[in-house]
Design a protein around this motif. Structure first.
Motif, PDB file in Angstrom:
ATOM      1  N   TYR A  83     -40.064 -28.477 -56.743  1.00 45.37           N
ATOM      2  CA  TYR A  83     -40.117 -28.408 -55.031  1.00 45.37           C
ATOM      3  C   TYR A  83     -39.622 -29.530 -54.163  1.00 45.37           C
ATOM      4  N   TYR A  84     -39.334 -30.644 -54.925  1.00 44.20           N
ATOM      5  CA  TYR A  84     -38.847 -31.930 -54.309  1.00 44.20           C
ATOM      6  C   TYR A  84     -37.355 -31.734 -54.169  1.00 44.20           C
ATOM      7  N   ASN A  85     -36.849 -31.255 -55.356  1.00 45.04           N
ATOM      8  CA  ASN A  85     -35.418 -31.127 -55.111  1.00 45.04           C
ATOM      9  C   ASN A  85     -34.929 -29.987 -54.270  1.00 45.04           C
ATOM     10  N   MET A  86     -35.543 -28.784 -54.237  1.00 41.46           N
ATOM     11  CA  MET A  86     -35.295 -27.911 -53.234  1.00 41.46           C
ATOM     12  C   MET A  86     -35.601 -28.490 -51.982  1.00 41.46           C
ATOM     13  N   GLY A  87     -36.596 -29.280 -51.451  1.00 45.67           N
ATOM     14  CA  GLY A  87     -36.490 -30.080 -50.393  1.00 45.67           C
ATOM     15  C   GLY A  87     -35.161 -30.765 -50.142  1.00 45.67           C
ATOM     16  N   GLN A  88     -34.809 -31.516 -50.965  1.00 48.29           N
ATOM     17  CA  GLN A  88     -33.525 -32.324 -50.635  1.00 48.29           C
ATOM     18  C   GLN A  88     -32.573 -31.287 -50.310  1.00 48.29           C
ATOM     19  N   ASN A  96     -41.552 -27.935 -45.898  1.00 50.72           N
ATOM     20  CA  ASN A  96     -42.650 -27.054 -46.634  1.00 50.72           C
ATOM     21  C   ASN A  96     -42.384 -27.505 -48.262  1.00 50.72           C
ATOM     22  N   CYS A  97     -41.318 -27.807 -48.413  1.00 50.13           N
ATOM     23  CA  CYS A  97     -41.070 -28.316 -49.947  1.00 50.13           C
ATOM     24  C   CYS A  97     -41.532 -29.324 -50.376  1.00 50.13           C
ATOM     25  N   PHE A  98     -41.500 -30.431 -49.301  1.00 46.40           N
ATOM     26  CA  PHE A  98     -41.974 -31.733 -49.559  1.00 46.40           C
ATOM     27  C   PHE A  98     -43.417 -31.526 -49.768  1.00 46.40           C
ATOM     28  N   ASP A  99     -44.307 -30.751 -48.995  1.00 48.94           N
ATOM     29  CA  ASP A  99     -45.503 -30.511 -48.753  1.00 48.94           C
ATOM     30  C   ASP A  99     -46.355 -30.049 -50.072  1.00 48.94           C
ATOM     31  N   ARG A 100     -45.506 -29.086 -50.755  1.00 53.37           N
ATOM     32  CA  ARG A 100     -45.895 -28.493 -51.857  1.00 53.37           C
ATOM     33  C   ARG A 100     -45.848 -29.310 -52.943  1.00 53.37           C
ATOM     34  N   ALA A 101     -44.646 -30.559 -52.896  1.00 54.24           N
ATOM     35  CA  ALA A 101     -44.592 -31.292 -53.948  1.00 54.24           C
ATOM     36  C   ALA A 101     -45.832 -32.133 -53.847  1.00 54.24           C
ATOM     37  N   ILE A 102     -46.269 -32.774 -52.657  1.00 55.71           N
ATOM     38  CA  ILE A 102     -47.325 -33.810 -52.442  1.00 55.71           C
ATOM     39  C   ILE A 102     -48.888 -33.023 -52.821  1.00 55.71           C
ATOM     40  N   ALA A 162     -41.103 -38.023 -52.144  1.00 56.25           N
ATOM     41  CA  ALA A 162     -41.762 -36.835 -51.069  1.00 56.25           C
ATOM     42  C   ALA A 162     -42.329 -36.987 -49.449  1.00 56.25           C
ATOM     43  N   TYR A 163     -43.037 -38.339 -49.768  1.00 48.64           N
ATOM     44  CA  TYR A 163     -43.370 -38.921 -48.311  1.00 48.64           C
ATOM     45  C   TYR A 163     -42.470 -39.213 -47.478  1.00 48.64           C
ATOM     46  N   HIS A 164     -41.452 -40.128 -48.104  1.00 47.76           N
ATOM     47  CA  HIS A 164     -40.232 -40.778 -47.474  1.00 47.76           C
ATOM     48  C   HIS A 164     -39.524 -39.582 -46.835  1.00 47.76           C
ATOM     49  N   GLN A 165     -39.010 -38.623 -47.847  1.00 50.86           N
ATOM     50  CA  GLN A 165     -38.020 -37.680 -47.247  1.00 50.86           C
ATOM     51  C   GLN A 165     -38.639 -36.762 -46.127  1.00 50.86           C
ATOM     52  N   LYS A 211     -47.436 -44.072 -44.759  1.00 53.46           N
ATOM     53  CA  LYS A 211     -47.616 -43.719 -46.068  1.00 53.46           C
ATOM     54  C   LYS A 211     -46.742 -43.968 -47.425  1.00 53.46           C
ATOM     55  N   THR A 212     -45.514 -44.146 -47.201  1.00 58.33           N
ATOM     56  CA  THR A 212     -44.834 -44.454 -48.302  1.00 58.33           C
ATOM     57  C   THR A 212     -44.900 -46.118 -48.504  1.00 58.33           C
ATOM     58  N   LEU A 213     -45.322 -46.622 -47.534  1.00 57.26           N
ATOM     59  CA  LEU A 213     -45.474 -48.068 -47.726  1.00 57.26           C
ATOM     60  C   LEU A 213     -46.834 -48.365 -48.331  1.00 57.26           C
ATOM     61  N   ASP A 214     -47.679 -47.642 -48.088  1.00 56.44           N
ATOM     62  CA  ASP A 214     -48.990 -47.492 -48.659  1.00 56.44           C
ATOM     63  C   ASP A 214     -48.986 -47.648 -50.188  1.00 56.44           C
ATOM     64  N   LEU A 215     -48.160 -46.728 -50.466  1.00 53.77           N
ATOM     65  CA  LEU A 215     -48.007 -46.209 -51.871  1.00 53.77           C
ATOM     66  C   LEU A 215     -46.844 -47.201 -52.478  1.00 53.77           C
ATOM     67  N   ASP A 216     -45.863 -47.823 -51.828  1.00 55.18           N
ATOM     68  CA  ASP A 216     -44.863 -48.733 -52.121  1.00 55.18           C
ATOM     69  C   ASP A 216     -44.661 -49.893 -51.322  1.00 55.18           C
ATOM     70  N   PRO A 217     -45.496 -50.853 -51.163  1.00 55.50           N
ATOM     71  CA  PRO A 217     -45.250 -51.884 -50.154  1.00 55.50           C
ATOM     72  C   PRO A 217     -43.973 -52.558 -50.213  1.00 55.50           C
TER      73      PRO A 217
END
Length: 323
Positions: free
Chosen positions: A243-248, A262-268, A277-280, A300-306
């Protein structure tokens, strides 16, 4: 003339260093007047291993056979010929030369040759003979980990013999592992060609289509890659990275930002902490003009990866633009 370095991986594909595998098989230089002319046989072997390292299988075979005319009982050269036939996917001929090498080897070196012989036999469809080879390997192994790995192969072969799996399943798995080696060598054309063949042998294997999609992505065949990732999730709806690669592809190539979201949401939905996925997803929202949601995704990306500098930079850039 250049050949593989002593500490480099052996061209035969064993995974061992050259010095611990086929280097000792190189014919030694002779100083006796009535023997082979100085360096001639060694030069032939060097040329053969060089061709082998470049995957010029036919040239390597010709050179190795020249060596065998002078030294027909050289087990290492026989194994190298077998490995070249394996590279040509002529598994019956590969098995023939592994059998010749095996007949010359003492107990200490038999395990590796038997293992390779078993693989060649299985890939050639000689499943019963392959099972015999691996059963012998199993008895020779010492560690529980090695025994467990070979037992899995024996279980696979038993499933084929009982009709629970098709005869092509072993070949498909062996070729998939070789495709991974092609990726490591950055030989994406070879990886794609190999995976295309496997997709015919094993059309229900989601991992095959996923990796074929990755190969096509490196080759800039974006629509073909997208088709493969879609086939992947058709076979395995939980395949997150597909799903992530499709989103890319939708985001960066097709610029269809809504479908990318939609693809990134499915991955998440399958992996809640999917940083990429959050970043993209934030990038897609920015391209759609929704900067508020873009910043929300990057936070949210920074919450996961400060320490994610890309997300931090995007937030600062957007805030500067809107202030």
């Amino acid at each position: 003339m250049a050949t593989a370095r002593r500490n480099a991986p052996c061209p035969c594909g064993s995974g061992k260093k050259f010095k611990n595998c086929c280097l000792p098989s190189l014919p030694k230089q002779s100083n006796k007047e009535n023997e082979i002319p100085e360096n001639s046989l060694q030069q032939e072997a060097v040329q053969a291993f060089k061709a082998m390292s470049e995957k010029k299988w036919d040239d390597a075979i010709d050179n190795f056979k020249e060596c065998l005319e002078e030294d027909p009982h050289n087990s290492g050269i026989l194994q190298a010929v077998a490995a070249c036939y394996d590279g040509l996917e002529d598994y019956l001929r590969a098995a023939e030369y592994y059998e010749k090498a095996l007949a010359l080897e003492k107990e200490i070196n038999r395990t590796q040759i038997l293992y390779r012989l078993g693989v060649s036999r299985a890939c050639a469809g000689r499943v019963e003979k392959a099972k015999e080879s691996f059963e012998e390997v199993f008895l020779m192994l010492k560690t529980p980990q090695d025994k467990e790995a070979v037992q899995k192969i024996l279980d696979e072969l038993s499933a084929i013999l009982s009709g629970k799996k098709p005869h092509s399943s072993f070949l498909a798995q062996a070729q998939l592992q070789r495709a991974f080696s092609d990726f490591e060598d950055e030989d994406y054309e070879m990886a794609a060609a190999r995976l295309e063949k496997i997709s015919v042998l094993d059309p229900e294997n989601s991992a095959v289509f996923y990796n074929l999609g990755v190969a096509y992505t490196f080759l800039k065949k974006d629509q073909a890659a997208l088709d493969c990732f879609e086939k992947t999730v058709e076979l395995d709806p939980d395949y997150v990275t597909a799903y992530y690669n499709m989103g890319q592809i939708y985001l960066l190539v097709k610029r269809d930002f809504s479908r990318a979201l939609n693809c990134f949401d499915r991955a998440i939905s399958f992996r809640e902490n999917y940083i990429g996925a959050y970043h993209q997803k934030g990038v897609a929202y920015e391209m759609l003009g929704d900067l508020g949601k873009a910043v929300e995704c990057w936070r949210k990306t920074l919450d996961l990866d400060p320490h994610n500098q890309q997300a931090l930079g995007n937030i600062q850039r957007v805030q500067t633009k809107t202030s």
